[in-house]
Design an enzyme around this catalytic site. Structure first.
Site, short mmCIF file in Angstrom:
data_model
loop_
_atom_site.label_atom_id
_atom_site.label_comp_id
_atom_site.label_asym_id
_atom_site.label_seq_id
_atom_site.Cartn_x
_atom_site.Cartn_y
_atom_site.Cartn_z
CG ASP A 30 -2.03 1.01 1.12
OD1 ASP A 30 -3.19 0.59 0.97
OD2 ASP A 30 -1.75 2.23 1.17
CB ILE A 31 0.79 4.26 -2.16
CG1 ILE A 31 1.90 5.15 -2.69
CG2 ILE A 31 -0.47 5.06 -1.87
CD1 ILE A 31 1.59 5.71 -4.08
CD GLN A 94 -14.82 0.25 -2.76
OE1 GLN A 94 -15.98 0.05 -2.38
NE2 GLN A 94 -14.27 -0.37 -3.78
CG HIS A 100 -8.63 -2.63 -2.43
ND1 HIS A 100 -9.53 -1.92 -3.19
CD2 HIS A 100 -8.46 -1.91 -1.29
CE1 HIS A 100 -9.87 -0.82 -2.56
NE2 HIS A 100 -9.25 -0.79 -1.38
CG HIS A 102 -6.92 -2.48 3.06
ND1 HIS A 102 -6.17 -1.36 2.85
CD2 HIS A 102 -8.14 -2.22 2.52
CE1 HIS A 102 -6.89 -0.45 2.22
NE2 HIS A 102 -8.10 -0.94 2.00
P1 DGP Z 1 -9.67 1.90 0.22
O1 DGP Z 1 -9.78 3.18 0.97
O2 DGP Z 1 -10.12 0.70 1.02
O3 DGP Z 1 -10.30 1.97 -1.14
O4 DGP Z 1 -8.10 1.66 0.05
C1 DGP Z 1 -7.37 2.12 -1.04
C2 DGP Z 1 -5.92 1.97 -0.68
O5 DGP Z 1 -5.16 2.04 -1.86
C3 DGP Z 1 -5.37 3.04 0.26
O6 DGP Z 1 -4.88 2.41 1.44
C4 DGP Z 1 -4.23 3.68 -0.51
C5 DGP Z 1 -3.96 2.70 -1.62
N1 DGP Z 1 -3.57 3.29 -2.88
C6 DGP Z 1 -4.24 4.24 -3.57
N2 DGP Z 1 -3.60 4.53 -4.72
C7 DGP Z 1 -2.51 3.73 -4.75
C8 DGP Z 1 -1.46 3.56 -5.69
O7 DGP Z 1 -1.39 4.20 -6.73
N3 DGP Z 1 -0.51 2.65 -5.38
C9 DGP Z 1 -0.55 1.91 -4.23
N4 DGP Z 1 0.43 1.05 -4.03
N5 DGP Z 1 -1.53 2.04 -3.32
C10 DGP Z 1 -2.49 2.94 -3.59
#
Ligand code: DGP
Length: 114
Positions: A30-31, A94, A100, A102
């Site tokens: 996760d970023i 979300q 996805h 986590h």
């Molecule tokens: P949610 O809020 O449950 O939809 O989680 C989305 C997650 O995705 C959040 O923890 C940040 C992550 N995220 C968003 N954009 C990117 C990206 O471009 N790369 C990565 N690795 N993670 C991302």
């Protein structure tokens, strides 16, 4: 799907820190990590939310969960504990509309979640 960042990541059209990949699923860091271990596990097939899953898709869900538990073991958090979370629709928080899971671990979790 066009304009889906997680489709682009799973297709390696966008960079990510890849953790695991097979023909059905893709896992990456996760970023914005919320725990020492914070990995996202996604199906390669696009579904916006878990509400789109049909009966025939639930074997994929079990594969996603199995992948998450394997990664938890690989990262050394299985015994101490970890959390698998999926958010669905706005009130859950979300933000990316591609299913996805986590995988969170490596610190004490709290309940109820925020
Ligand atoms: P949610 O809020 O449950 O939809 O989680 C989305 C997650 O995705 C959040 O923890 C940040 C992550 N995220 C968003 N954009 C990117 C990206 O471009 N790369 C990565 N690795 N993670 C991302």
């Amino acid at each position: 799907m066009d304009n889906c960042i997680f489709c682009k990541i799973a297709e390696k059209k966008m960079p990510s820190k890849v953790v695991y990949e097979d023909e059905l699923v893709f896992a990456f860091e996760d970023i914005e990590p919320q725990a020492p271990v914070h990995i996202l596990i996604v199906p390669k097939k696009h579904f916006s939310t878990i509400l789109e899953l049909k009966d025939e898709d639930y074997s994929l869900v079990s594969h996603l969960v199995k992948t998450a538990t394997k990664i938890a073991a690989d990262r050394g958090v299985a015994e101490k504990g970890f959390r698998i979370v999926t958010n669905c629709n706005p009130e859950s928080g979300q933000s990316v509309y591609h299913i996805h899971f986590h995988l969170l671990g490596g610190r004490q979790m709290h309940w109820p979640p925020g």
